[in-house]
Design an enzyme around this catalytic site. Structure first.
Site, mmCIF file in Angstrom:
data_model
loop_
_atom_site.group_PDB
_atom_site.id
_atom_site.type_symbol
_atom_site.label_atom_id
_atom_site.label_comp_id
_atom_site.label_asym_id
_atom_site.label_seq_id
_atom_site.Cartn_x
_atom_site.Cartn_y
_atom_site.Cartn_z
ATOM 1 N N VAL A 295 0.833 -1.203 0.000
ATOM 2 C CA VAL A 295 0.000 0.000 0.000
ATOM 3 C C VAL A 295 0.869 1.255 0.000
ATOM 4 O O VAL A 295 1.685 1.454 0.895
ATOM 5 C CB VAL A 295 -0.923 0.015 1.236
ATOM 6 N N SER A 296 0.674 2.088 -1.013
ATOM 7 C CA SER A 296 1.476 3.312 -1.168
ATOM 8 C C SER A 296 0.639 4.548 -0.854
ATOM 9 O O SER A 296 -0.557 4.589 -1.154
ATOM 10 C CB SER A 296 1.987 3.386 -2.610
ATOM 11 N N PRO A 297 1.275 5.593 -0.297
ATOM 12 C CA PRO A 297 0.580 6.863 -0.101
ATOM 13 C C PRO A 297 0.619 7.731 -1.358
ATOM 14 O O PRO A 297 0.039 8.814 -1.377
ATOM 15 C CB PRO A 297 1.396 7.515 1.019
#
Ligand SMILES: *[C@@H]1O[C@H](CO)[C@@H](O)[C@H](O)[C@H]1NC(C)=O
Ligand SMILES: *[C@@H]1O[C@H](CO)[C@@H](O)[C@H](O)[C@H]1NC(C)=O
Ligand SMILES: *[C@@H]1O[C@H](CO)[C@@H](O)[C@H](O)[C@H]1NC(C)=O
Ligand SMILES: *[C@@H]1O[C@H](CO)[C@@H](O)[C@H](O)[C@H]1NC(C)=O
Ligand SMILES: *[C@@H]1O[C@H](CO)[C@@H](O)[C@H](O)[C@H]1NC(C)=O
Ligand SMILES: CC(=O)N[C@H]1CO[C@H](CO)[C@@H](O)[C@@H]1O
Length: 741
Positions: A295-297
Site C-alpha cells: 500500500v502506497s501513499p
C-alpha cells in the site's frame, strides 16, 4: 531497499571485520487466561521524543547511502497506550506506535530495562517483552543505526552508537508517563473508510489472488480506519486517540535529508497540536501501521518521469528503465513530496477526527466484558512444518531478485525488475557470481523458495551474525471482549492481513475469548522486522513484496498456523510452541559492527566562531512566508542542546534536545522561546563544508501550523563542537526580524 549492488559490495567490505557469534537465549513466561467480572477498564497514555543521533548516517527505509539524516523537519516520537482491567491490573497490555522504519528487539529490551530507573521495582516489573508491543509506523525518514540484523544494518554501516539508547530512552519515558496516567477511561471503538489515502502498488500480485476472494472486497487495499477514542471516565476530556490504517511511510521521497515522521507522524502532530491549542496538552494521537506491505501513499500512481506517460505495467519500467517509473502523492506538483506528506497526513487526521466526533456504529469497550490479557512466544520459523497431508516445510530466509528492483515508491537500478523470476535472466550470471562470493545457496534453499530466484541466501549467511531473523516474536492482545490486536513481526500485504485477521478472530470467537462482533487489527512491523509477507498466490508473481517474503511461498500459512495456536492458548493456557527459543545469533549487547566514521574535529572559517551568522534573516516577513538564517555550526552527531533553560523536561514544541529555537521579543530586551526543532514549521539542516567546517540552515514557515502574533523574533542555534581534547557547547543568535500579518 534500493541500492542492492552497493549493499552487496558493502557487505563484502563489512565482513572483513566480522566478529564471533554468540547465542542469546530468552525464556518465555506464560500464564493462564484471567477472565474477570465487574471490572473497570483502565487506560494510560504517554508520548516522548525518540529522535536519535543525526549527521551523515542513513535514514532507515530506502537503503540508499545518499539518503542521509542531516537535519530535522519533524521529530520522531513514541506514543504509548496502556490498557488494564481494574481487578487484574498486572495482566495489562501496552501498545506503542513509534515513528521508526522498523523495530529492534534489542532497543525494546533496553527500553524495558530503562523502566527500573523511572518506576519502583514493583511497578517496573509490570512491564516485559511479553506485554509490551512496539509497532513501527514505517516512516522512511527516521534516523537509522538501531537495527539488529545484518541485512538491515548494512546501509547504516552497522550500529550507530547512541541510536538504540535514544529510542529506548524515549520509549521508557513515554511508558512511565502512561503508567502514571493509568486511570479509569471511557473507550469507544469505531471504524470508517478513508478512500483517498492510499493505493495498491502491486496490482499484478493482488490480481493473482482467487477472483472469488477478491470479489468479497470493494477495494484492492484495506480502506478502513479502525479507531479507539479514549476519554476521561466522565467523558469530559479526550485523553487520546489510537487508530490503525494501512499505508506506507513513503510520502517523503529518497531525496529527503531531514528526519520526519512522514504522513502518520504529520497526522499525529496535527491532532496533538490542535488539542494543545485547545488547552489539552497531554492528549496523544497515534496513527498506527497495519497491513501496508503493498500500500502506497503516492495516490497519483506511477508515471514515467521523463514523458509523463503510463509505465509499462508488468515491469514498472519506462522503455526498460525502471528508475524512470515513479509514483507521486497528491499535490506533488504544488509543493513536492513535503506537500504530499501533509495532504496524506491531513486526510488521516481529519478522518480520525470525524470518527471521534461522529463515530460510525460505535461500540463501547466499557460495556463489554472487561478482560485484558496477552500472549507472546518466540518461534523459530524455518523449523515450522505446515499441518496437513503434505508436511510442507517453511524455508530458511532468502531474498529474491525482485527485492532488488524496489517499488514505484523508490525504484532501484541495475540488477532486476519487479516480476523477474526467470532463472536465466539478463544480469543473472554476473549477480549470481557476486552472490556466491558471499554464500552460494544450497539446493534445498533454492528449491524451497521457488519460483523466487535467490539473490541473497540470507538464511545461510551466519557471518558476521544473522542477516535476517530465524526466530520471531509473535504476540496477541485482548482488550475487552470487543477488541484484539495482532502484534505482527513483518510487513504484511493487504490480502494476507485479511486472511490472518479472519484466522485469528474466528479462533478467538470460537473459544469465546471475544464476542462475535469483536474487531481485530493487525499492528504491522511489531517487535522485530522480518521483511515482507505476501499470500502464496501473490508470491508466485515475484514482485518486490514477493521477492522480499523471507521464509518462502508458505510464509503466510506459517503465520496463520502460529497465530491461531497463540489465539487458542488463551483458553488452553498451554504454550503455543516449545518453551524457549534463541533470540538471535548475534553479538553481545551493543557490540555489533560499527564502521560509520566518527566525528574527529569541528572548525570554523577564520573570523567566525561557532554560532556566528553567515546569512542573516531579512528585516521583516509576512505571515505565511519562510524566514531563514545560515549559521557557522558543528557536526550534529555531537548532539544538540540539552534541557531548556527553564528546567522543563522538553522544549516548547516537544523536543528533548533541540538544534534550534525561535524566540519572541517582549519589547523590553527579554526573549521567550516559542518554537523548537520538533515542530513542522521549523526546519534544521546541517551541511558539511570541506573536511571539518559546517553550515546550518535554519528555517521557519511563519504561521504554518502554529499561530503566532505579529511581533519581533529571532533564530537561536544550539550545538556541540568537537576539538582535540573534548567537546564544547555553543549557541548563537541571528539579528531580530519583524513579522506582520
Ligand atoms: C478524502 O476522503 C475524505 C473521507 O473519505 C473526504 O472527506 C475528503 O473530502 C476527500 N478529499 C478529497 C480531496 O477528495
Ligand atoms: C535510466 O534513467 C536514469 C534516470 O534518468 C538514468 O540516470 C539512467 O542512465 C537510465 N538508465 C539507462 C540504462 O538508460
Ligand atoms: C523528491 O521530491 C522533490 C520535491 O519535493 C524532488 O525535487 C525530487 O526530485 C524528488 N526525488 C525523487 C527521487 O523523486
Ligand atoms: C498437497 O500437495 C498436493 C500435490 O502437490 C496439492 O494438490 C495439494 O493442494 C496439497 N495440499 C495442501 C493442503 O497444501
Ligand atoms: C497567525 O494566524 C493567526 C490565526 O490564524 C492570526 O490570528 C494571527 O494574526 C496570524 N499572525 C500573523 C503574524 O499574521
Ligand atoms: C501501482 C498500481 O498499479 N496501482 C494501482 C492500484 O489500484 C488503483 C485502483 O485500482 C490503481 O489506480 C493504481 O494504478
Amino acid at each position: 531497499m534500493k541500492s542492492i549492488a552497493i549493499l552487496l559490495v558493502l557487505a563484502l567490505a563489512l565482513l572483513v571485520s566480522a566478529r564471533p557469534i554468540d547465542n542469546v537465549f530468552e525464556a518465555d513466561v506464560r500464564s493462564n487466561l484471567e477472565a474477570r467480572q465487574s471490572s473497570k477498564l483502565l487506560v494510560g497514555v504517554g508520548s516522548a521524543d525518540i529522535t536519535g543521533p543525526i549527521g551523515e548516517l542513513t535514514l532507515f527505509g530506502y537503503a540508499d547511502l545518499n539518503n542521509l539524516a542531516n537535519g530535522i523537519h519533524l521529530r520522531v516520537r513514541a506514543r504509548v497506550f496502556i490498557f488494564a482491567a481494574s481487578d487484574a491490573p498486572s495482566r495489562r497490555v501496552v501498545y506503542i506506535s513509534t515513528d521508526t522504519g522498523i523495530v529492534s528487539v534489542r532497543t525494546k529490551k533496553l527500553a524495558i530495562q530503562g523502566l527500573s530507573s523511572r518506576l519502583s521495582a514493583a511497578d517496573a516489573a509490570l512491564y516485559s517483552v511479553e506485554n509490551v508491543m512496539v509497532s513501527a509506523t514505517h516512516t522512511h525518514s527516521g534516523p537509522g543505526g538501531y537495527q539488529d540484523d545484518f541485512l538491515y544494518q548494512v546501509t547504516n554501516w552497522g550500529r550507530t552508537p547512541g541510536a538504540r539508547e535514544a529510542i529506548a530512552d524515549g520509549l521508557a519515558d513515554a511508558i512511565a508517563q502512561a503508567h502514571a496516567d493509568l486511570s479509569e477511561g471511557k473507550v469507544t471503538l469505531t471504524k470508517g473508510a478513508l478512500t483517498n489515502g492510499s493505493i495498491n502498488r502491486s496490482k499484478p500480485s493482488y490480481l493473482n489472488n482467487p477472483a472469488s476472494e477478491r470479489a468479497q472486497y470493494s477495494a484492492d487495499v484495506d480502506q478502513d480506519m479502525t479507531l479507539l477514542a479514549i476519554s476521561t471516565a466522565d467523558g469530559s476530556r479526550l485523553r487520546g486517540v489510537v487508530n490503525w490504517f494501512p499505508v506506507h511511510g513513503t510520502s517523503m521521497n529518497v531525496s529527503n535529508h531531514r528526519v520526519s515522521g512522514d504522513n502518520k507522524g504529520y497526522a499525529s502532530y496535527r491532532y496533538e497540536l490542535e488539542q494543545k491549542l485547545k488547552g489539552n496538552p497531554t492528549f496523544v494521537a497515534a496513527f498506527g501501521q497495519s497491513n501496508a506491505a503493498d500500500v502506497s501513499p503516492n495516490t497519483e500512481g506511477a508515471h514515467c518521469t521523463d514523458t509523463g506517460a503510463e509505465c509499462d505495467g508488468g515491469k514498472d519500467s519506462c522503455g526498460g528503465n525502471i528508475s524512470l517509473c515513479l509514483s507521486r502523492g497528491p499535490e506533488y506538483d504544488i509543493g513536492g513530496d513535503t506537500r504530499s506528506t501533509e495532504v496524506i497526513g491531513e486526510r488521516q487526521f481529519l478522518r480520525a477526527k470525524t470518527l471521534v466526533e461522529s463515530p460510525i456504529a460505535p461500540k463501547s469497550l466499557n460495556s463489554a466484558a472487561i478482560k485484558v490479557d496477552y500472549r507472546h512466544a518466540w518461534i523459530e520459523y524455518p523449523k515450522i512444518v505446515l499441518e496437513g497431508p503434505n508436511n510442507t516445510k517453511i524455508c530458511n530466509p532468502a531474498m529474491g531478485y525482485a527485492f532488488s528492483a524496489g517499488t514505484t515508491d523508490n525504484p532501484a537500478t541495475g540488477i532486476s525488475y519487479q516480476g523477474d523470476n526467470d532463472p536465466n535472466g539478463a544480469n543473472k550470471p554476473l549477480w549470481n557470481f557476486v552472490r556466491n562470493l558471499l554464500t552460494t545457496p544450497t539446493q534445498e534453499l533454492v528449491d524451497c523458495h521457488q519460483p523466487k530466484q535467490i539473490l541473497l541466501a540470507t538464511g545461510e549467511m551466519g557471518v558476521p551474525y544473522d542477516w535476517q531473523p530465524h526466530t520471531l516474536p509473535v504476540q496477541l492482545f485482548v482488550v475487552t471482549s470487543k477488541f484484539a490486536i495482532i502484534g505482527f513481526p513483518a510487513e504484511i500485504s493487504t490480502m494476507s492481513g485479511r486472511r490472518l485477521r479472519a484466522t485469528v478472530l474466528n479462533q478467538l470467537i470460537a473459544d469465546k475469548v471475544v464476542d462475535s462482533d469483536a474487531e481485530i487489527v493487525v499492528a504491522g512491523l511489531s517487535n522485530t522486522y522480518s521483511s515482507y509477507v505476501t499470500t502464496f498466490e501473490e508470491y508466485q508473481v515475484q514482485r518486490y513484496e514477493g521477492g522480499a517474503t523471507t521464509y518462502g511461498p508458505n510464509t503466510l500459512k506459517a503465520h496463520q498456523q502460529i497465530f491461531s495456536k497463540l489465539a487458542k492458548s488463551f483458553v488452553t493456557g498451554l504454550p503455543a510452541a516449545s518453551p524457549a527459543f534463541p533470540l538471535v545469533s548475534a553479538p553481545k549487547e551493543n557490540s555489533d559492527i560499527n564502521l560509520l566514521s566518527a566525528v574527529v574535529l569541528d572548525t570554523t572559517p577564520s573570523g567566525k566562531s561557532f554560532g556566528d551568522v553567515f546569512t542573516q534573516p531579512a528585516a521583516s516577513y509576512k505571515s505565511g512566508e519562510t524566514a531563514s538564517a545560515i549559521f557557522a555550526c558543528a557536526h550534529p552527531r555531537n548532539g544538540g542542546s540539552g534541557i531548556p533553560d527553564n528546567g522543563a523536561l522538553t522544549w516548547p514544541g516537544g523536543a528533548k534536545s533541540t538544534f534550534m529555537t525561535v524566540e519572541q521579543s517582549d519589547g523590553k530586551g527579554g526573549w521567550t522561546t516559542i518554537l523548537d526543532d520538533a515542530l513542522w514549521d521549523t526546519r534544521y539542516l546541517w551541511i558539511r563544508v570541506g573536511s571539518s567546517e559546517s553550515k546550518c540552515l535554519l528555517e521557519w514557515k511563519i504561521n504554518g501550523s502554529l499561530p503566532v502574533p505579529a511581533g519581533t523574533y529571532r533564530f537561536k542555534i544550539f550545538g556541540i563542537n568537537k576539538w582535540i581534547f573534548g567537546t564544547s557547547k555553543f549557541t548563537g543568535v541571528s539579528n531580530s526580524f519583524t513579522v506582520t500579518a
